[in-house]
Design an enzyme around this catalytic site. Structure first.
Site, PDB file in Angstrom:
ATOM      1  N   ASP A  92       0.853  -1.183   0.000  1.00 32.23           N
ATOM      2  CA  ASP A  92       0.000   0.000   0.000  1.00 32.23           C
ATOM      3  C   ASP A  92       0.892   1.237   0.000  1.00 32.23           C
ATOM      4  O   ASP A  92       2.104   1.152   0.185  1.00 32.23           O
ATOM      5  CB  ASP A  92      -0.955  -0.018   1.194  1.00 32.23           C
ATOM      6  CG  ASP A  92      -0.256  -0.064   2.537  1.00 32.23           C
ATOM      7  OD1 ASP A  92       0.940   0.265   2.609  1.00 32.23           O
ATOM      8  OD2 ASP A  92      -0.905  -0.418   3.526  1.00 32.23           O
ATOM      9  N   ASP A 146      -2.786   8.489  -1.993  1.00 33.64           N
ATOM     10  CA  ASP A 146      -4.104   9.119  -2.012  1.00 33.64           C
ATOM     11  C   ASP A 146      -4.400   9.743  -0.660  1.00 33.64           C
ATOM     12  O   ASP A 146      -3.662   9.541   0.308  1.00 33.64           O
ATOM     13  CB  ASP A 146      -5.183   8.094  -2.363  1.00 33.64           C
ATOM     14  CG  ASP A 146      -5.323   7.006  -1.300  1.00 33.64           C
ATOM     15  OD1 ASP A 146      -4.283   6.597  -0.728  1.00 33.64           O
ATOM     16  OD2 ASP A 146      -6.441   6.552  -1.036  1.00 33.64           O
ATOM     17  N   ASP A 275      -8.079  -7.199   2.017  1.00 37.23           N
ATOM     18  CA  ASP A 275      -7.000  -7.345   2.998  1.00 37.23           C
ATOM     19  C   ASP A 275      -7.483  -6.778   4.313  1.00 37.23           C
ATOM     20  O   ASP A 275      -8.380  -5.929   4.348  1.00 37.23           O
ATOM     21  CB  ASP A 275      -5.746  -6.583   2.563  1.00 37.23           C
ATOM     22  CG  ASP A 275      -5.838  -5.099   2.939  1.00 37.23           C
ATOM     23  OD1 ASP A 275      -5.237  -4.714   3.965  1.00 37.23           O
ATOM     24  OD2 ASP A 275      -6.535  -4.337   2.255  1.00 37.23           O
ATOM     25  N   CYS A 313     -13.383 -27.259  10.417  1.00 40.52           N
ATOM     26  CA  CYS A 313     -12.190 -26.658   9.827  1.00 40.52           C
ATOM     27  C   CYS A 313     -11.060 -27.673   9.741  1.00 40.52           C
ATOM     28  O   CYS A 313     -10.873 -28.492  10.642  1.00 40.52           O
ATOM     29  CB  CYS A 313     -11.750 -25.456  10.672  1.00 40.52           C
ATOM     30  SG  CYS A 313     -10.277 -24.601  10.059  1.00 40.52           S
ATOM     31  N   CYS A 315      -7.745 -26.710   9.213  1.00 42.02           N
ATOM     32  CA  CYS A 315      -6.453 -26.041   9.391  1.00 42.02           C
ATOM     33  C   CYS A 315      -5.603 -26.799  10.408  1.00 42.02           C
ATOM     34  O   CYS A 315      -6.123 -27.604  11.189  1.00 42.02           O
ATOM     35  CB  CYS A 315      -6.656 -24.592   9.833  1.00 42.02           C
ATOM     36  SG  CYS A 315      -6.986 -24.370  11.596  1.00 42.02           S
ATOM     37  N   CYS A 318      -6.887 -26.615  14.092  1.00 36.03           N
ATOM     38  CA  CYS A 318      -8.074 -27.414  14.403  1.00 36.03           C
ATOM     39  C   CYS A 318      -7.795 -28.909  14.321  1.00 36.03           C
ATOM     40  O   CYS A 318      -8.453 -29.708  14.999  1.00 36.03           O
ATOM     41  CB  CYS A 318      -9.211 -27.035  13.461  1.00 36.03           C
ATOM     42  SG  CYS A 318      -9.837 -25.356  13.733  1.00 36.03           S
ATOM     43  N   HIS A 344      -5.339 -20.269  12.314  1.00 34.25           N
ATOM     44  CA  HIS A 344      -6.734 -20.657  12.085  1.00 34.25           C
ATOM     45  C   HIS A 344      -7.518 -19.549  11.392  1.00 34.25           C
ATOM     46  O   HIS A 344      -8.215 -19.789  10.396  1.00 34.25           O
ATOM     47  CB  HIS A 344      -7.419 -21.012  13.403  1.00 34.25           C
ATOM     48  CG  HIS A 344      -8.910 -21.093  13.276  1.00 34.25           C
ATOM     49  ND1 HIS A 344      -9.554 -22.153  12.684  1.00 34.25           N
ATOM     50  CD2 HIS A 344      -9.888 -20.197  13.614  1.00 34.25           C
ATOM     51  CE1 HIS A 344     -10.856 -21.937  12.678  1.00 34.25           C
ATOM     52  NE2 HIS A 344     -11.088 -20.752  13.227  1.00 34.25           N
TER      53      HIS A 344
END
Length: 381
Positions: A92, A146, A275, A313, A315, A318, A344
């Site tokens: 950014d 900006d 994001d 989940c 992941c 988990c 997670h």
């Protein structure tokens, strides 16, 4: 595909499935970008990001330009070499960070002057110097400098910010030269649809002028100035019209938004990229996204709960750790608690967007959206 080509594989209503090519590989949308402010996603290694199938990592120009300095990052091989992350990256402009510290900023038509949060030194940025810094950092995608208007703000103030942002967009596009990096313009306009549409019109005119003079176009369009304190319902009053007014042939990136339900709703409106620090920041506070809604792992009801954090989940957290253990880590302020919850929460958003893409490809996004909104998972605030 050529560098920065954007291909639309499918649409489902307004939702889209894109593939975008960069110098460090392609990424597919809808997608969520983990935030690595200082060239690191807090508490998560590069190897773990790869295992989670993260596609793009965002880094912050403000922080990296002040510490360790853009010259240091450039000498290390750019932000990719410095962080050892070899996938697509985005920086950014740092403008949001500057304007969030409004009491230290002096703004004029040519640029802005601010005080470093690290040592108090005076720093001067123009659109041209900001582009030079981002070219040194070397991410695949750079964002224009900006002015992000706060909320609430008088409409006249927001209109001036739109005008200044457009003037800076023109200068950023003219100054940006790095061939293996593209530049995204940023739409401003607060909660005012007419100002938002004016901002998009100005960005389109700027790139038309650039192309007519043999210059470059914007590689995509950021939608900034939302999620700055307003209720999310206020954002959705205009977001769909704003997203769909942006060019169809490039990504639309809603900046700084990370609630699961907000992502699902925004994809339905035609947004492609997101994001936010939310998944890792809330993880460090002991909070988890889940299929049953947001969970506070400090809650005593998890003391003897030896089941997985989220049974639905897959992941690593988990698959390997219980709610009881994670609550114990959080209560003891063990860093592993925040790490496991960060893994997670990031996986949760990355996988959510993967499933959203599958729904678009199957032309069943409305069904996906309806099922999500009717589920306990939608209660994520």
């Amino acid at each position: 595909m050529s560098l920065f080509d954007c291909t639309c594989e499918a649409t489902s209503g307004h939702a889209r499935a894109l593939t975008y090519e960069t110098a460090h590989g392609s990424f597919q949308t809808p997608m969520f970008m983990p935030v690595g402010t200082s060239a690191t996603v807090k508490g998560v290694t590069v190897g773990q990001l790869n295992d989670l199938k993260s596609q793009v990592v965002l880094a912050n120009t403000y922080h990296l330009s002040l510490r360790p300095g853009a010259d240091v990052v450039e000498e290390a091989g750019g932000v990719h070499g410095f962080s050892h992350y070899d996938g697509p990256m985005l920086t950014d402009s740092g403008g949001f960070q500057v304007f969030s510290l409004a009491d230290t900023v002096k703004l004029d038509d040519d640029g802005l002057t601010f005080r470093s949060i690290y040592d108090g030194s005076k720093v001067r940025w123009t659109p041209e110097t900001n582009m030079a810094i981002q070219e040194q950092l070397g991410a695949d995608i750079a964002m224009q400098l900006d002015q992000c208007a706060p909320y609430p703000a008088e409409k006249a103030f927001v209109a001036k910010a739109v005008d200044l942002s457009a003037k800076w967009a023109r200068r950023c596009l003219a100054a940006h030269q790095r061939a293996d990096q593209t530049l995204f313009g940023i739409v401003q306009g607060g909660m005012h649809l007419d100002l938002r549409l004016d901002s998009i019109r100005l960005l389109r005119e700027i790139e038309d002028e650039s192309l007519a003079a043999g210059g470059r176009r914007f590689g995509g369009f950021g939608i900034g100035g939302y999620s700055v304190g307003e209720d999310h319902e206020v954002m959705f009053e205009t977001l769909g019209d704003v997203a769909r007014a942006c060019p169809e042939d490039r990504p639309r990136y809603l900046m700084g938004v990370g609630n699961p339900t907000t992502l699902v709703r925004a994809v339905r409106e035609g947004v492609d990229m997101f994001d936010c620090v939310l998944p890792t920041r809330t993880a460090r506070m002991g909070t988890a996204f889940s299929s049953t809604g947001r969970m506070n792992m400090r809650n005593a009801k998890f003391t003897r709960d030896f089941g997985p954090l989220d049974p639905t989940c897959t992941c690593p957290t988990c698959q390997n750790h219980s709610r009881s253990y994670i609550r114990h880590l959080v209560k003891q302020n063990e860093m592993l608690g925040g790490i496991l919850l960060s893994i997670h929460n990031l996986y949760y958003l990355l996988d959510l967007m993967r499933r959203a893409r599958e729904a678009v490809l199957a032309d069943s996004y409305e069904e996906f959206y309806g099922e999500w909104m009717a589920s306990p998972a939608a209660k994520d605030y």
